[in-house]
Structures are given as C-alpha cells and as structure tokens.
Design a protein around this motif. Structure first.
Motif, short mmCIF file in Angstrom:
data_model
loop_
_atom_site.label_atom_id
_atom_site.label_comp_id
_atom_site.label_asym_id
_atom_site.label_seq_id
_atom_site.Cartn_x
_atom_site.Cartn_y
_atom_site.Cartn_z
N LEU A 1 22.54 21.14 -7.35
CA LEU A 1 22.40 21.13 -5.89
C LEU A 1 21.07 21.78 -5.49
O LEU A 1 20.33 21.27 -4.65
N ALA A 2 20.76 22.90 -6.13
CA ALA A 2 19.52 23.59 -5.82
C ALA A 2 18.31 22.71 -6.16
O ALA A 2 17.31 22.70 -5.44
N ALA B 1 12.00 39.00 -8.66
CA ALA B 1 10.65 39.33 -9.12
C ALA B 1 10.67 39.87 -10.55
O ALA B 1 9.79 39.57 -11.36
N ASP B 2 11.71 40.68 -10.87
CA ASP B 2 11.81 41.23 -12.23
C ASP B 2 12.02 40.12 -13.25
O ASP B 2 11.39 40.09 -14.30
N ASN C 1 6.80 29.20 -9.10
CA ASN C 1 7.94 29.99 -9.54
C ASN C 1 8.65 30.77 -8.43
O ASN C 1 9.87 30.89 -8.44
N ASP C 2 7.87 31.29 -7.48
CA ASP C 2 8.49 32.07 -6.40
C ASP C 2 9.49 31.21 -5.63
O ASP C 2 10.60 31.62 -5.34
N ARG C 3 9.04 30.01 -5.31
CA ARG C 3 9.92 29.09 -4.58
C ARG C 3 11.16 28.75 -5.42
O ARG C 3 12.26 28.67 -4.91
N CYS C 4 10.96 28.59 -6.73
CA CYS C 4 12.10 28.32 -7.63
C CYS C 4 13.10 29.47 -7.57
O CYS C 4 14.31 29.24 -7.49
N MET C 5 12.59 30.69 -7.64
CA MET C 5 13.48 31.85 -7.63
C MET C 5 14.25 31.91 -6.31
O MET C 5 15.44 32.22 -6.30
N GLU C 6 13.58 31.58 -5.22
CA GLU C 6 14.27 31.56 -3.92
C GLU C 6 15.44 30.58 -3.94
O GLU C 6 16.55 30.90 -3.52
N THR D 1 15.01 25.49 -18.89
CA THR D 1 15.68 26.61 -18.24
C THR D 1 16.03 26.22 -16.81
O THR D 1 15.55 25.21 -16.29
N ALA D 2 16.89 27.04 -16.20
CA ALA D 2 17.29 26.76 -14.82
C ALA D 2 16.05 26.70 -13.93
O ALA D 2 15.92 25.81 -13.09
N LEU D 3 15.15 27.64 -14.17
CA LEU D 3 13.93 27.65 -13.35
C LEU D 3 13.11 26.38 -13.55
O LEU D 3 12.63 25.78 -12.58
#
Ligand SMILES: Nc1ncnc2c1ncn2[C@@H]1O[C@H](COP(=O)(O)OP(=O)(O)OP(=O)(O)O)[C@@H](O)[C@H]1O
Ligand SMILES: [Mg+2]
Lengths: 267, 331
Positions: free
Chosen positions: A159-160, B8-9, A126-131, A96-98
């Motif tokens: 790029l991310a 977060a969701d 995961n938080d850092r990934c979402m950012e 997945t992208a994450l």
C-alpha cells in the motif's frame, strides 16, 4: 454530485467464448471510496485488469476525467495516476522495504534509465521513503528484505509503495485478503487515511470493511452488474443475498452474504 | 515490544551498511586486480587471455540472464559478429589501428543485439529463449555462407597490429595488459550498472514484472537496454578474442557456444558479479586439462555432467553457495 473520475462504458471481456465481464457500465465519482463486490469468479479482478489494461477489453471504452484512455498501455495508465494493487501480494521480495518504495518514487524522479550513475544518487529519495514507511508503521523494517516480512506487513508495504506514486485513483484488489482481524482493522485505517484527497475503487470480500469504508457499492455477478447503491440499499436487496448463497453455500472465505444492519439488532 | 524508532537513525544504519558493502566490493576488486596483474608471470599469457575473453563474455551474458532475468540462447551470435567484423577489418585494412577494429566489432554486435532485442523482448520465458536461438541460427547460417568469413575454415592470420598505432600487440605481454584493461573496465561498468538507478529498476522488473508495470514502468524498454548492453559487451569479448588468437571461426557462432556461456554463468553463480568470471575460468581450465589427456573425446559429456550436477545440487553456483555459507555463519 461530484464529477466522475473514471467511467467504463459497455466494458466486455471474453476469454475464448467465455464472457468473464459482460457489458459493464461503471461510474466512479471523485473523492469516493467505491467497492466492487461479488462472489468468487464474478469478474472483479478481470474488471481491474481491464481498467488498468493488463488485459485488452474485447469491447467497451474507459474514460479518465472524460479522456478516452482505452488505447493506452498499462504503464502509461499508471503514470496518469491510476495505480492498482494486486490480489496476491505484489512486492519486490529480494529488495528491502525501503528499496521497494524507492522504485516507485523513481518513476517520477526520471533517472530510471541512468545506468552510468552511482546508486548513491538515489539516497536523496530515502527521506521520502522513510516517511511513507512510517505512515504504514514499517519504519523499523526499512532495511529488512521484503521476503522476511510477515504477510500483513507485506500488504502494508504494498500500500505504501502504491501511495508513493501519489495516485489520483487507487485500485485495491482485496487489500485485507487472508488477514487476521487485527491486521484488517489496521488496513481499514490505512485505506481511510490514503483515501483523503483521492478516489478509491476496491474489491473487498470482507463486508464489515465495506460497510465501514465505502460510500458506494457495485455488485457483480457472473460478469454483469447486479445492482449498485450504498451499503443499506445493497445489503437489503434480496438478489444480492441470493447470488451469495447460490454461489457458495459452504460459507467459505468471503462468500458470506451481506447482512442487513436492521436484521442484526433483532434478537 | 516495538522500540520507538527514529527514521533518521535507521537511515544512517542503511547508509553505513551501504558503505561497508562498497568497501568490501573494492577489496575484492583490488585482490582480483593484483592477481590478474601478476598472473602472466606465473602462467602462459595466451591462456590467461582466453580466460579473460570468456570471462567477459560470461559477465556480459550474466547482465542479461542474472540481473534482468532474460535467458538468451543466442549470445554466440554477438561473440561471432564482434570477432568476424574485427577480423575482417584488421585483415583487409592494413594500418588500421587495432582499437578501431575492436570498436567496429563491438558496434556491429550492438546493432545486431538491438535487432534481436526488438524481435524477442515481448516473448516470455522459454519463448524468449527460442526466438533468440532461432535468430542466432540465422546469423550462423549467414556466417557459413558469407565468403569473407572463410566458411568452415574460418578466418586465419588476423594481424594483432598496434594499439593506438603505437604499442605492438604482437608482444604477448602487451596484448595481455590490453585485454586485462578492457576486461577490468567492463567488469567495473557492469558493477556500476547493477547498482545504478537503472539497475534498481531492472532488479524490480526481474522480481515482479506486473508490479513494475503497475508502477508505471515500460518494462520492455528497460529489457531492451539490458539486452543491447549485454550484446555489446559480448561482441567486445568476441573482438578481443579474434585479435588474441588471430582467428575467428564458426565455433564462436555455433549454438554450442551459447550453451557454454550459460554453463559458465550457472556454474559460477548467476546474478553475482564474480560468478561468471569464476565459471569461465573453471570451464576453460577443465576443457584445456581434459583435451591434454586421455579423456579428450569426453570433454562434452563431462561438462554436461558438471552442468547437471550444478543445476540439481548447487543452484546458486560456486559464488552463490559461498555467499550463502558466509551469510549463514557470520551474521
Ligand atoms: N486469463 C483468463 N483466461 C481465461 N479465463 C479467465 C482468465 N482470467 C479470469 N478468467 C475467468 O474469468 C472469471 C472471472 O475471474 P476473476 O478473477 O475476475 O474473478 P473475481 O471476481 O476476481 O474472483 P475472486 O473473488 O475469486 O478473486 C472466472 O471464471 C475466471 O476463471
Ligand atoms: Mg479476484
């Protein structure tokens, strides 16, 4: 003048007698966005491969902040903070992208050999990934398999992923290749944002992108440096226009010569 | 068209899905476990043990082939190294507890695996397969020449002995549950490895090696680790097998065996956890059924035909094709 981040001296690559990169000197200054341009086959990708040691130089030396990094391996160079992207989009298609981004974060996290640990120990990343995904507008695709993303989004993800390494020096090989104008504009913005606090060396065929982003341009032709300077100087150079015309008159992708801004205003 | 998204969701959804997948995995594990627990009351335990040993061999092979993308054509060497070492020790040191013999067999295969890996890992694709094949042939000739293996005759009458010096393994049911426990332990270990932080890196390397390098991964080291774990488990399968059948023979070291494990894995579904188990079960059954009937001389051509059919028509193997069907119809 700021000090050089990366310096190449007499860099040469021969493939069985054919010299793809011919005795190049290159100086990348701290904080700059430096473009490497030139017609197809000029040796731009080969230079990237040499700088990141994906290819072994036949001759020459590579210095990173004054340190000789010529003997290092690709992975070690990446861990020093010199991270490259690829001309063809390079993602992990069945993750997945994450997960794509998380793999990049894992390098620094240090658990990458822990085969006995539960995968859920990675959730803390995961938080850092979402950012990072959010910063390239991909947050909503976090859970999408990368194969299913549109081309422009794959490149944004790439790029991310590169930025997840928090590189000091970013090497981008044609980040806008094969994109529509809307996507190109997005990439220009992304690169501009990414370049804050970093140094960027990019290969780019789209000269309007180069003129918008880059402070310094090196023109390669047939493996050698033809000229170097800012966009004004380079685009005014008749030799530059000549190699572009000479190499490919059909006006194919990326082969258009740089236009002199002064000419554009003329009727 | 773009809904405003809250990272977060999305993250919560991802965690939920992960949990659901884990629950599904546990359920499959549970069903498999119960089936195997009851199996010796319905079928001949020695036959079941044969299936479990080959299933473990295939699971080990698949860790390298299916999850690291490395096609070894030399895994017979590890099966045989485990089997001969265990057989030799148990035959010559009376009173040696069986599990120690098995551990020693596994250790031998692990060391051999490390040597193979260091010599082959830098080669790509078909060259990698060729180097592993060549090394396995060397090992084969060593076993042919070495006296302790009994050469063409093999090593017979290996005593099963006692587990921990206590449980008599001559009893087929005891032996079966020991084999089952080892098999389940290894299966769960591989399941864990595949989803571990290391498993993620391995997956990335398999899917795009240059990209993994550009992210700072020294990919050869990750591959070597996968190779070593795989050869250790293959050796363990060989050790168990030699105890079960009280026999270690050149068959196990022959390149034919390296091919058979590829067949099992492809048939069942490479890169899936259950695939190699199903593939091994199928192949062992087909071989047995055919050898009982008039087609006994045709086992190899028939397996070969099945192989060709799988490669041409069911690329993803049994488990892979079922997964595709489920994904297509229930999502
Ligand atoms: N591995 C290789 N073996 C032999 N020749 C090579 C190899 N890699 C590149 N070349 C040759 O070197 C020359 C430069 O190639 P390179 O890919 O660096 O060009 P480029 O400037 O990136 O071109 P493009 O704009 O098309 O991406 C070409 O003539 C190419 O054919
Ligand atoms: Mg190129």
């Amino acid at each position: 003048m700021t000090r050089p981040v990366l310096e190449a001296r007499n860099l040469t690559k021969e493939f069985r007698g054919f010299t793809a990169v011919d005795d190049i000197d290159l100086l990348i200054r701290e904080g700059s966005i430096h473009a490497l341009i030139g017609p197809n086959g000029a040796g731009k990708t080969t230079v990237f491969n040499l700088l990141t040691k994906f290819l072994q130089p036949t001759r020459g030396q590579i210095l990173y902040r004054g340190e000789d990094i010529t003997p290092l391996k690709s992975a070690a160079i990446a861990r020093k903070g010199i991270v490259r992207s690829f001309q063809i989009s390079a993602v992990f298609p069945h993750m997945t992208a994450l997960e794509n981004i998380r793999v990049a974060l894992q390098t620094a996290e240090g658990s990458s050999f822990s085969f006995w640990r539960s995968g859920s120990t990675l959730h803390k990343l995961n938080d850092r990934c979402m950012e990072l995904l959010d910063s390239v507008g991909l947050a909503e695709f976090a859970n999408t398999a990368t194969v299913e993303l549109a081309y422009g989004r794959k490149r944004a993800l790439e790029l991310a992923t590169t930025l997840a390494m928090d590189p000091k020096l970013l090497l981008l090989d044609e980040p806008t290749q094969g994109m529509g104008s809307e996507d190109v504009d997005r990439v220009v913005e992304l690169v501009r944002k990414a370049a804050q606090g970093r140094t960027v060396l990019m290969v780019e065929h789209n000269l309007s992108v180069v003129s918008k982003l880059c402070d310094r341009i090196t023109v390669l032709a047939q493996g050698a440096v033809l000229t170097e300077g800012d966009y004004q100087t380079v685009s005014a150079d008749p030799r530059v226009r000549e190699v572009y015309m000479g190499s490919d008159g059909s006006g194919e992708r990326g082969a258009e010569p740089p236009t002199d801004p002064a000419e554009e205003v003329a009727p | 068209m773009n809904q405003p998204v809250n990272p977060a969701d999305i993250h919560k959804v991802i965690i939920e899905q992960q949990k659901a997948r884990n629950r599904k995995k546990m359920m499959v594990n549970g069903v498999l476990f119960l089936l195997l627990l009851a199996a010796p009351f319905m079928m001949y335990p020695v036959f079941l043990m044969k299936i479990l040993c080959f299933a473990l061999f295939a699971v080990a092979f698949n860790l390298l082939f299916g999850f690291a993308g490395l096609l070894s054509f030399g895994h017979a060497a590890f099966l045989a190294a485990g089997g001969y070492t265990t057989g030799y020790l148990l035959s010559n040191f009376a009173g040696l507890s069986t599990e120690l013999g098995i551990l020693a067999g596994t250790a031998t295969a692990t060391v051999l695996g490390l040597a193979f890996a260091l010599l082959s890992i830098r080669r790509q694709g078909i060259y990698f397969a060729m180097v592993t094949l060549a090394l396995a042939q060397l090992v084969f000739f060593f076993f042919v020449q070495a006296e302790f293996t009994g050469g063409e005759d093999g090593m017979h009458g290996i005593p099963r002995g006692h587990l921990l010096g206590l449980i008599n393994l001559e009893d087929n049911l005891n032996m079966y549950y020991f084999v089952l426990a080892v098999f389940i332990g290894c299966y769960l270990l591989v399941q864990r490895i595949v989803s571990s932080p290391y498993g993620q890196v391995l997956k990335a390397i398999k899917q795009n090696e240059p990209r993994a390098v550009s992210l700072g991964y020294n990919v050869d080291r990750y591959k070597v680790l996968a190779f070593v774990i795989s050869s250790a488990l293959a050796g363990l399968a060989g050790s168990m097998k030699s105890v079960v059948f009280q026999l270690a023979s050149l068959n196990d070291a022959h390149w034919h065996m390296s091919g058979e494990v590829i067949l099992m894995t492809l048939l069942g579904g490479m890169g899936t956890l259950l695939g190699p188990v199903i593939g091994a079960t199928f192949v062992v059954n087909v071989e047995y059924q055919l050898s009982q009937g008039p087609l006994r001389d045709w086992v190899d051509p028939i397996l070969g035909g099945i192989f060709v059919l799988t490669v041409l028509a069911f690329r993803s193997g049994v488990v892979g094709e079922i997964q595709k069907l489920v994904d297509r119809n229930f999502k």
